[in-house]
Motif scaffolding. Structure first.
Motif, PDB file in Angstrom:
ATOM      1  N   MET A  80       0.879  -1.229   0.095  1.00 20.87           N
ATOM      2  CA  MET A  80       0.003   0.167  -0.080  1.00 20.87           C
ATOM      3  C   MET A  80       0.987   1.557  -0.043  1.00 20.87           C
ATOM      4  O   MET A  80       2.050   1.140   0.922  1.00 20.87           O
ATOM      5  N   GLU A  81       0.416   2.184  -0.874  1.00 22.55           N
ATOM      6  CA  GLU A  81       1.238   3.390  -0.776  1.00 22.55           C
ATOM      7  C   GLU A  81       1.222   4.177   0.586  1.00 22.55           C
ATOM      8  O   GLU A  81       0.116   4.274   1.206  1.00 22.55           O
ATOM      9  N   ILE A 118       0.762   7.394   3.142  1.00 18.44           N
ATOM     10  CA  ILE A 118      -0.279   8.260   3.076  1.00 18.44           C
ATOM     11  C   ILE A 118       0.231   9.400   4.051  1.00 18.44           C
ATOM     12  O   ILE A 118       0.577   9.386   5.038  1.00 18.44           O
ATOM     13  N   ALA A 178      -3.063  14.193   1.576  1.00 23.25           N
ATOM     14  CA  ALA A 178      -4.254  13.712   1.458  1.00 23.25           C
ATOM     15  C   ALA A 178      -5.457  14.235   2.009  1.00 23.25           C
ATOM     16  O   ALA A 178      -6.632  14.354   1.460  1.00 23.25           O
ATOM     17  N   ASN A 185      -9.361   7.123   4.647  1.00 21.41           N
ATOM     18  CA  ASN A 185      -8.615   7.963   3.194  1.00 21.41           C
ATOM     19  C   ASN A 185      -7.816   6.727   3.041  1.00 21.41           C
ATOM     20  O   ASN A 185      -6.570   6.398   3.677  1.00 21.41           O
ATOM     21  N   ALA A 186      -7.829   6.178   1.814  1.00 19.69           N
ATOM     22  CA  ALA A 186      -6.993   5.259   1.245  1.00 19.69           C
ATOM     23  C   ALA A 186      -6.713   4.015   2.327  1.00 19.69           C
ATOM     24  O   ALA A 186      -5.338   3.654   2.186  1.00 19.69           O
TER      25      ALA A 186
END
Length: 274
Positions: A1-2, A4, A46, A114-115
């Motif tokens: 996962m990128e 954040i 973000a 968020n993400a």
């Protein structure tokens, strides 16, 4: 996962235009400078979260001004701005002026995602005081919220910090029941706690979970002044990165001379009111 990346701001103490400025400073100008700085970052956050003391007086018109001000900054940044309440905030005017709801003294807490990251925004206010506490109803809600893990973990945002400070005076400004919060998050996916209230950067842990308070945007406090509250013309905030299941915090301070605004001798103040 990128990873954040987001920004944690606190203690903005806004007032509507035309009011006598606190310490002679226009807090909306100070906050706008911070948002302008964020808007020029190479990496776009973000979201932005503000952990309380949204206004100084907690008046209805202050919240109406806050709403229009933050909506404008949201449009300029192109990212959402989320808010929590602090001890200077009042619930009924906040709900009417900022949320545009019917006025209510109901506590304001919620979560957003968020993400894959879950952010839980808590309300540590004790109405009518500057104290901080989490009531049983909110703690029960938190446990239910955390029952199902989020993909990359959960960060809690609240006003009153839980980490001890350099002085006994500032230790009196902490959350009064940190043990209840520690019990509520034990064994959960909480990877960090973010707070404000004390107007300086302070880092520690609660039950092994990293905790970071941010400097105030409106003004800063000298963290090692014993027996006095030394308020400084300073603005700070936190860059926060969630990476590999960890919360990583970079405390930031805006350029400036950090001039002394006012100094309160607490013993003299107590003697004058005794």
């Amino acid at each position: 996962m990128e990873p954040i990346f987001f920004v944690h701001i606190t203690d903005i103490h806004l007032s509507k235009p035309g009011k006598q400025p606190l310490f002679g400073l226009t807090m909306s100008d100070k906050l706008h400078r911070v948002f302008t700085y964020i808007g020029k970052l190479e990496t776009k956050p973000a979201f932005v979260v503000i952990s309380g003391d949204l206004t100084h007086d907690g008046d209805l018109e202050d919240y109406r001004f806050l709403r229009s001000f933050l909506q404008e900054e949201e449009r300029a940044l192109g990212v959402p701005i989320h808010v929590a309440l602090g001890n200077h905030d009042t619930r009924e005017p906040f709900r009417e002026g900022y949320l545009e709801e019917e006025p209510s003294d109901a506590s304001y807490y919620y979560s957003f995602r968020n993400a894959g990251l879950r952010v839980v925004v808590l309300n540590t206010q004790v109405p009518g005081t500057h104290d901080g506490r989490l009531d049983a109803e909110q703690l029960d809600w938190l446990k239910q919220e955390l029952a199902e893990p989020a993909p990359v973990g959960t960060i809690l945002v609240h006003h009153h910090p839980v980490v001890l400070t350099p002085t006994a005076m500032m230790d009196s400004h902490l959350l009064q029941n940190p043990q209840d919060l520690a019990a509520a998050i034990e064994g959960s996916d909480v990877i960090g706690l973010l707070s404000g209230h004390i107007h300086f950067h302070n880092v520690g842990a609660l039950g092994g979970v990293p905790c970071a308070s941010a400097d105030g945007v409106a003004f800063g406090l000298d963290p090692i002044a014993e027996g006095v509250m030394r308020m400084l013309d300073r603005s700070g905030f936190n860059f926060v990165l969630v990476k590999n299941g960890q919360m990583i915090v970079q405390p930031m301070t805006m350029p400036g001379e950090q001039r002394l605004l006012v100094e309160y001798d607490l013993k003299k103040l107590q003697a004058a009111h005794s």
